[in-house]
Design an enzyme around this catalytic site. Structure first.
Site, short mmCIF file in Angstrom:
data_model
loop_
_atom_site.label_atom_id
_atom_site.label_comp_id
_atom_site.label_asym_id
_atom_site.label_seq_id
_atom_site.Cartn_x
_atom_site.Cartn_y
_atom_site.Cartn_z
CG HIS A 173 -1.81 1.13 1.37
ND1 HIS A 173 -1.88 1.89 2.52
CD2 HIS A 173 -2.71 1.67 0.51
CE1 HIS A 173 -2.78 2.85 2.37
NE2 HIS A 173 -3.29 2.74 1.16
NE ARG A 174 -2.08 5.83 0.59
CZ ARG A 174 -2.77 6.56 1.47
NH1 ARG A 174 -2.10 7.31 2.33
NH2 ARG A 174 -4.08 6.54 1.51
CD GLU A 189 -2.50 1.81 -3.58
OE1 GLU A 189 -3.36 2.66 -3.88
OE2 GLU A 189 -1.72 1.94 -2.61
CG ASP A 215 -2.54 6.95 -4.34
OD1 ASP A 215 -3.64 6.40 -4.41
OD2 ASP A 215 -1.75 6.80 -3.38
CG HIS A 245 -3.44 9.23 -0.87
ND1 HIS A 245 -4.19 10.07 -0.06
CD2 HIS A 245 -4.23 8.16 -1.14
CE1 HIS A 245 -5.37 9.54 0.14
NE2 HIS A 245 -5.43 8.38 -0.49
CD GLU A 259 -6.86 5.36 -5.56
OE1 GLU A 259 -7.80 6.14 -5.27
OE2 GLU A 259 -6.23 4.71 -4.72
CE LYS A 308 -6.46 9.51 -4.41
NZ LYS A 308 -7.22 8.62 -3.49
CG ASP A 353 -0.11 0.45 5.61
OD1 ASP A 353 -0.46 0.67 4.44
OD2 ASP A 353 -0.63 1.00 6.59
#
Length: 281
Positions: free
Chosen positions: A38-39, A65, A67, A80, A139, A141, A262
């Site tokens: 995650h990020r 992953e 953004d 993000h 992703e 945004k 995470d």
């Protein structure tokens, strides 16, 4: 008036039912899954930085992953939030800043002084350094406010695919149904997905399936019945964002295809049979 003798069989049957349902859940095997950082591995390094992405590679995640947003000068920037205040030493909105201004910001000290040299990456930098080394789940945004983002992202990814990057290593997702339809039309070889943080409406599944290959769902919204129905339509299911070890096991028993987290989770050991019939890891 109900007698105590009548109540006892009812409570006994209820207790037996609870025991059976609990045992059936506990005895469900832990299913394999794709691990998605995650990020980046954001438990260990500042989110959406090259350090977090490298840590995800080091920890053997399957995907990272992250953004993307558009800068004032139309570049795809990996961040993000719409503004830079939470994760940098600056202020202002990404859409109001040029890449030159964005690159001056410290994107790591808020996490730890050892990351003071980290900068906000551009998508091109991530693709050059990590494309082909680890899967990329991107992703979009605020694509509803920046419609050119969808076209720009498609053009960039297709250029890398034309230069040899495998489409199977790329996935793109968004909360915006309209823009994901458009992205799929522009880049049909790249796996597209929809994000959900509100209860799913299974009556929309047939429409979503026309352009989406996976559904990325807040883990609180998942259940055996929802996952069964989604898989009946051919969707993969990704759960987000998992932060506790017991949640990993819950998602594995549900049989989700990917877990966005995470930090790393120990995957179930895979065993193969040798020529002598014994098992080895």
């Amino acid at each position: 008036m109900v007698s105590s003798a009548t109540k006892r069989p009812f409570f006994l049957s209820l207790l037996i039912g609870l025991i059976i349902s609990t045992l059936s859940y506990i005895l469900q095997p832990l299913q394999p899954f794709q691990s998605i950082a995650h990020r980046g591995a954001s438990f260990y390094a500042p989110e959406n930085t090259m350090a977090a992405f490298q840590k995800a590679v080091d920890l053997d995640f399957d995907f990272i992953e992250f953004d993307v947003r558009l800068s004032k000068d139309g570049q795809l920037v990996v961040i993000h939030d719409a503004d830079v205040q939470r994760t940098t030493n600056g202020v202002g909105y990404i859409g109001d800043l040029t890449v030159q201004e964005i690159k001056m910001l410290d994107a790591g000290s808020w996490f730890s002084p050892e990351f003071s040299q980290e900068r906000i990456p551009l998508l091109e930098e991530v693709l050059k350094q990590f494309g082909g080394k680890i899967g990329l789940l991107i992703e979009m945004k605020s694509s509803e406010n920046q419609p050119q983002l969808t076209q720009r992202l498609s053009d960039t990814l297709m250029e890398y695919i034309d230069n040899g990057l495998k489409p199977s290593t790329l996935k793109v997702q968004s909360f915006n149904v309209k823009e994901m339809k458009r992205f799929h039309e522009l880049s049909p070889t790249i796996s597209s997905g929809l994000l959900f943080e509100k209860p799913l409406n299974i009556f929309h599944f047939a429409d979503y399936r026309k352009f989406a290959a996976f559904l990325s769902v807040n883990h609180h919204l998942l259940s055996n019945s929802i996952i069964h129905e989604a898989k009946r339509y051919g969707f993969d299911i990704y759960s987000w964002t998992i932060k506790k070890q017991y949640q990993f096991q819950m998602m594995q028993r549900f049989g989700v295809n990917g877990i966005i987290s995470d930090e790393e989770c120990k995957k179930p050991l895979k065993f193969t049979t040798t020529s002598t019939g014994t098992l080895k890891k």
